[in-house]
Scaffold this motif. Structure first.
Motif, PDB file in Angstrom:
ATOM      1  N   UNK A 147       1.019  -1.139  -0.005  1.00  0.00           N
ATOM      2  CA  UNK A 147       0.053  -0.095  -0.033  1.00  0.00           C
ATOM      3  C   UNK A 147       0.779   1.275  -0.131  1.00  0.00           C
ATOM      4  N   UNK A 148       2.033   1.519   0.586  1.00  0.00           N
ATOM      5  CA  UNK A 148       2.685   2.368   0.901  1.00  0.00           C
ATOM      6  C   UNK A 148       3.456   2.529  -0.568  1.00  0.00           C
ATOM      7  N   UNK A 149       3.949   1.440  -1.374  1.00  0.00           N
ATOM      8  CA  UNK A 149       4.571   1.654  -2.469  1.00  0.00           C
ATOM      9  C   UNK A 149       3.589   2.092  -3.645  1.00  0.00           C
ATOM     10  N   UNK A 150       2.175   1.669  -3.438  1.00  0.00           N
ATOM     11  CA  UNK A 150       1.143   2.204  -4.437  1.00  0.00           C
ATOM     12  C   UNK A 150       1.075   3.806  -4.275  1.00  0.00           C
ATOM     13  N   UNK A 151       0.839   3.880  -2.930  1.00  0.00           N
ATOM     14  CA  UNK A 151       0.590   5.654  -2.776  1.00  0.00           C
ATOM     15  C   UNK A 151       1.847   6.361  -3.269  1.00  0.00           C
ATOM     16  N   UNK A 152       3.097   6.036  -3.161  1.00  0.00           N
ATOM     17  CA  UNK A 152       4.315   6.531  -3.650  1.00  0.00           C
ATOM     18  C   UNK A 152       4.278   6.710  -5.083  1.00  0.00           C
ATOM     19  N   UNK A 153       4.019   5.586  -5.777  1.00  0.00           N
ATOM     20  CA  UNK A 153       3.683   5.673  -7.212  1.00  0.00           C
ATOM     21  C   UNK A 153       2.953   6.362  -7.762  1.00  0.00           C
ATOM     22  N   UNK A 154       1.528   6.228  -7.118  1.00  0.00           N
ATOM     23  CA  UNK A 154       0.558   7.432  -7.685  1.00  0.00           C
ATOM     24  C   UNK A 154       0.946   8.892  -7.462  1.00  0.00           C
ATOM     25  N   UNK A 155       1.578   9.031  -6.567  1.00  0.00           N
ATOM     26  CA  UNK A 155       2.166  10.460  -6.348  1.00  0.00           C
ATOM     27  C   UNK A 155       2.947  10.866  -7.379  1.00  0.00           C
ATOM     28  N   UNK A 156       3.999   9.854  -7.577  1.00  0.00           N
ATOM     29  CA  UNK A 156       4.755  10.327  -8.663  1.00  0.00           C
ATOM     30  C   UNK A 156       4.261  10.453 -10.001  1.00  0.00           C
ATOM     31  N   UNK A 157       3.134   9.566 -10.224  1.00  0.00           N
ATOM     32  CA  UNK A 157       2.507   9.704 -11.638  1.00  0.00           C
ATOM     33  C   UNK A 157       1.514  11.030 -11.626  1.00  0.00           C
ATOM     34  N   UNK A 158       1.008  11.272 -10.548  1.00  0.00           N
ATOM     35  CA  UNK A 158       0.336  12.718 -10.702  1.00  0.00           C
ATOM     36  C   UNK A 158       1.337  13.755 -10.900  1.00  0.00           C
ATOM     37  N   UNK A 159       2.427  13.679 -10.383  1.00  0.00           N
ATOM     38  CA  UNK A 159       3.394  14.921 -10.449  1.00  0.00           C
ATOM     39  C   UNK A 159       3.790  14.829 -11.875  1.00  0.00           C
ATOM     40  N   UNK A 160       4.148  13.615 -12.505  1.00  0.00           N
ATOM     41  CA  UNK A 160       4.623  13.551 -13.910  1.00  0.00           C
ATOM     42  C   UNK A 160       3.493  14.278 -14.843  1.00  0.00           C
TER      43      UNK A 160
END
Length: 60
Positions: free
Chosen positions: A30-43
């Motif tokens: 879940x932590x990894x998914x949240x971090x990945x989503x935040x990265x994709x949103x920023x991109x």
């Protein structure tokens, strides 16, 4: 982003206290998914901003 940091900290707290493999795996994933989503949103925000300010797109 503050919400993400808070959620990640709460998940880490559960992860640190848990002895159950399945629960620990779920919290880490879940932590990894949240971090990945935040990265994709920023991109995507950067891509949108770049597209808006691109002179090539102004004539369209």
């Amino acid at each position: 982003m503050e919400e993400n940091e808070w959620i990640i900290q709460q998940l880490q707290h559960i992860l640190d206290k848990s002895d159950h493999y399945n629960q620990r795996t779920l919290m880490k994933a879940t932590q990894d998914i949240i971090k990945e989503q935040a990265k994709r949103i920023e991109q995507m925000e950067g891509e949108m901003e770049g597209t808006i300010w691109s002179p090539r797109k102004w004539s369209e």
